[in-house]
Design an enzyme around this catalytic site. Structure first.
Site, PDB file in Angstrom:
ATOM      1  N   PHE A   1       0.816  -1.220   0.000  1.00 39.45           N
ATOM      2  CA  PHE A   1       0.000   0.000   0.000  1.00 39.45           C
ATOM      3  C   PHE A   1       0.844   1.261   0.000  1.00 39.45           C
ATOM      4  O   PHE A   1       0.390   2.326  -0.414  1.00 39.45           O
ATOM      5  CB  PHE A   1      -0.957  -0.012   1.199  1.00 39.45           C
ATOM      6  CG  PHE A   1      -0.343   0.382   2.513  1.00 39.45           C
ATOM      7  CD1 PHE A   1      -0.483   1.667   3.009  1.00 39.45           C
ATOM      8  CD2 PHE A   1       0.357  -0.540   3.275  1.00 39.45           C
ATOM      9  CE1 PHE A   1       0.067   2.034   4.227  1.00 39.45           C
ATOM     10  CE2 PHE A   1       0.906  -0.185   4.498  1.00 39.45           C
ATOM     11  CZ  PHE A   1       0.766   1.104   4.978  1.00 39.45           C
ATOM     12  N   LYS A   2       2.084   1.150   0.432  1.00 33.54           N
ATOM     13  CA  LYS A   2       2.909   2.347   0.542  1.00 33.54           C
ATOM     14  C   LYS A   2       3.284   2.924  -0.823  1.00 33.54           C
ATOM     15  O   LYS A   2       3.710   4.076  -0.915  1.00 33.54           O
ATOM     16  CB  LYS A   2       4.136   2.045   1.391  1.00 33.54           C
ATOM     17  CG  LYS A   2       3.697   1.655   2.796  1.00 33.54           C
ATOM     18  CD  LYS A   2       4.789   1.406   3.776  1.00 33.54           C
ATOM     19  CE  LYS A   2       4.170   1.050   5.131  1.00 33.54           C
ATOM     20  NZ  LYS A   2       5.152   0.747   6.165  1.00 33.54           N
ATOM     21  N   ASP A   3       3.083   2.148  -1.874  1.00 36.32           N
ATOM     22  CA  ASP A   3       3.309   2.688  -3.218  1.00 36.32           C
ATOM     23  C   ASP A   3       2.377   3.864  -3.515  1.00 36.32           C
ATOM     24  O   ASP A   3       2.750   4.783  -4.249  1.00 36.32           O
ATOM     25  CB  ASP A   3       3.081   1.607  -4.279  1.00 36.32           C
ATOM     26  CG  ASP A   3       4.196   0.577  -4.317  1.00 36.32           C
ATOM     27  OD1 ASP A   3       5.356   0.954  -4.092  1.00 36.32           O
ATOM     28  OD2 ASP A   3       3.898  -0.610  -4.563  1.00 36.32           O
TER      29      ASP A   3
ATOM     30  N   LEU B   1       4.210   6.806  -1.753  1.00 37.92           N
ATOM     31  CA  LEU B   1       5.625   7.048  -2.033  1.00 37.92           C
ATOM     32  C   LEU B   1       5.907   7.254  -3.516  1.00 37.92           C
ATOM     33  O   LEU B   1       6.867   7.944  -3.877  1.00 37.92           O
ATOM     34  CB  LEU B   1       6.475   5.924  -1.441  1.00 37.92           C
ATOM     35  CG  LEU B   1       6.577   6.054   0.084  1.00 37.92           C
ATOM     36  CD1 LEU B   1       7.037   4.749   0.719  1.00 37.92           C
ATOM     37  CD2 LEU B   1       7.522   7.189   0.469  1.00 37.92           C
TER      38      LEU B   1
ATOM     39  N   THR C   1       8.059   0.184   3.554  1.00 37.66           N
ATOM     40  CA  THR C   1       8.349   1.588   3.256  1.00 37.66           C
ATOM     41  C   THR C   1       9.641   1.724   2.454  1.00 37.66           C
ATOM     42  O   THR C   1       9.725   2.522   1.519  1.00 37.66           O
ATOM     43  CB  THR C   1       8.454   2.417   4.552  1.00 37.66           C
ATOM     44  OG1 THR C   1       7.162   2.484   5.160  1.00 37.66           O
ATOM     45  CG2 THR C   1       8.936   3.826   4.272  1.00 37.66           C
TER      46      THR C   1
END
Length: 465
Positions: free
Chosen positions: A111-113, A116, A144
């Protein structure tokens, strides 16, 4: 729009300065001075928008004019070009009114895509305009780091240093970081656990004298406001898919650092009709213990099958407490200082606000594995361990079967083969095609003792001129 510190003693900044600042000088976290709020009619008007068009509508007020609308729209459109699914964040139904939101369709399968990939493009735009070079220093419990490297690797004005706990992330997570080639990319395997990495990053932001002259640190962890901002979007997007704003929706969020569910809290404050927000934790359950019993008490870190949530202290919780204390920066500064050294409870008036906002549940490894197995048996849908914790917590906390419950599926199961195989899945889940050669690539990382001087020396020696 201006941004203020949760501890009340730092100057207000605009978006561009907050993007580059990370922690406030007083040790607090930046939050918007005011939050945009929308009527049901305004929210309904966005319901047919594509993901990128919706993202522009939600994000544009937070930029506060620092980036022209045309350039911001181009940045947002470019952010999601490498996502594998045309819906960007597709919903999959598990049962009646029970869904998972697949947030792992980006380039690093986590999900951090979402945040970021955008953060890297925002930094690239701002730094190029300023003709400024910076150093990214980040800590990761697994996801992350790879998302930050993928999001920022092309930025010529950035040197990236990511700390991960040595031998305490999954092999896929490690290789996603250590196989990316670039003179500006550096992976540090710290002999310690994630909270050691996170504490070292915070200490480094407080004293940046180890950096070459003219350089400053930029945060990619969820203390960076831009990451929270980007995550608000998929709450609206998912809610529309199940009938919002004409019906309420609930979310269950596997979380360690509280950033992802804090974005859901902001979506609710902005006007989205959210019924429940469920905080789903593993055995490192400081958030569950606090939300259920008003006791903030650090316990020794436990290593689990859901390593991205193996966190003792949740940094973003301070942002939410700031609101529960009616934005009293002095009270938050005192509270956070005491939370570092003692067991703390908060006044009943503030705790009542916490309980009114969140439900919570803690899931151990045995229940995680059982949930992966039972969901697969029922629907042939394979959850990763973090998403399984979210599903289990949703089922335990759910108050109304007629309200859609959406669990945020935060990672692809291929990143955590040990947990999936413990659940009875016969083989390690296959990586997507674009990562099929991951185990054939050379790795590059530096193992460093848990000493801040050693880490600073490594960074100083490797910042490009």
């Amino acid at each position: 729009m201006k941004y203020i510190s949760t501890r009340g003693k730092a100057p207000a900044l605009n978006f561009e300065d907050v993007l580059l600042t990370g922690l406030a000088p007083d040790g607090g976290l930046y939050v918007p001075e005011t939050l945009p709020e929308y009527s049901k009619e305004q929210i309904a008007a966005w319901s047919s928008l594509s993901y990128t068009d919706l993202a522009f509508q939600i994000i544009q007020p937070f930029i506060g004019g620092c980036i022209p609308d045309e350039d911001l729209k181009a940045i947002i459109d470019d952010t999601y070009v490498d996502f594998r699914h045309p819906a960007i964040a597709p919903l999959v139904q598990l049962d009646r009114n029970e869904w998972v939101l697949e947030l792992f369709q980006g380039p690093t399968l986590a999900f951090k895509d979402f945040a970021l990939q955008m953060l890297g493009r925002l930094l690239d735009y701002v730094l190029e305009r300023r003709q400024q070079k910076v150093v990214i220093m980040g800590a990761t419990s697994g996801d992350t780091g790879s998302a930050a490297i993928q999001g920022c690797k092309r930025c010529s004005n950035i040197d990236i240093f990511i700390l991960h706990p040595y031998q305490r992330v999954s092999e896929v997570q490690r290789r996603q970081m250590t196989t990316v080639v670039g003179d500006n990319i550096h992976n540090i395997a710290l002999r310690g656990h994630f909270d050691h990495c996170q504490a070292m990053v915070k200490a480094s932001f407080a004293d940046q004298s180890f950096l070459p002259e003219g350089r400053q640190l930029v945060a990619v962890n969820s203390i960076n406001w831009a990451r929270i901002m980007a995550q608000i979007v998929y709450y609206f997007y998912a809610a529309y898919a199940v009938g919002a704003p004409n019906r309420s929706v609930s979310f269950s969020v596997p979380t360690g650092n509280f950033g992802d569910i804090y974005a859901g809290y902001l979506a609710k404050r902005m006007g989205l009709s959210i019924d429940q927000l469920v905080v789903a934790t593993n055995q490192n359950d400081i958030l569950h213990r606090f939300i259920s019993g008003n006791k903030f008490e650090k316990h020794e870190l436990q290593h689990t099958l859901s390593p991205s949530m193996d966190i003792v202290v949740s940094s973003n919780f301070e942002r939410m407490l700031f609101d529960c204390f009616d934005r009293d920066g002095a009270a938050i500064a005192d509270l956070m200082e005491r939370m570092n050294t003692e067991t703390v409870s908060i006044p009943d008036s503030a705790f009542a606000k916490v309980r009114g906002l969140f439900d919570s549940y803690s899931v151990d490894d045995a229940a995680t594995v059982e949930t992966i197995a039972s969901v697969y048996d029922a629907s042939e849908y394979l959850l990763d361990p973090h998403s399984a914790i979210g599903v289990k917590a949703a089922r335990e906390c759910r108050r109304d079967d007629n309200t859609p419950m959406i669990t945020l599926a935060t990672a692809h199961p291929a990143k955590f083969p040990d947990a999936v195989m413990k659940a009875g899945y016969p083989t390690a889940p296959a990586l997507p095609h674009h990562m099929s050669d991951l185990f054939d690539l050379d790795e590059r990382y530096e193992v460093v003792d848990n000493k801040i001087g050693d880490v600073h020396a490594f960074i100083a020696a490797n910042v490009r001129a």
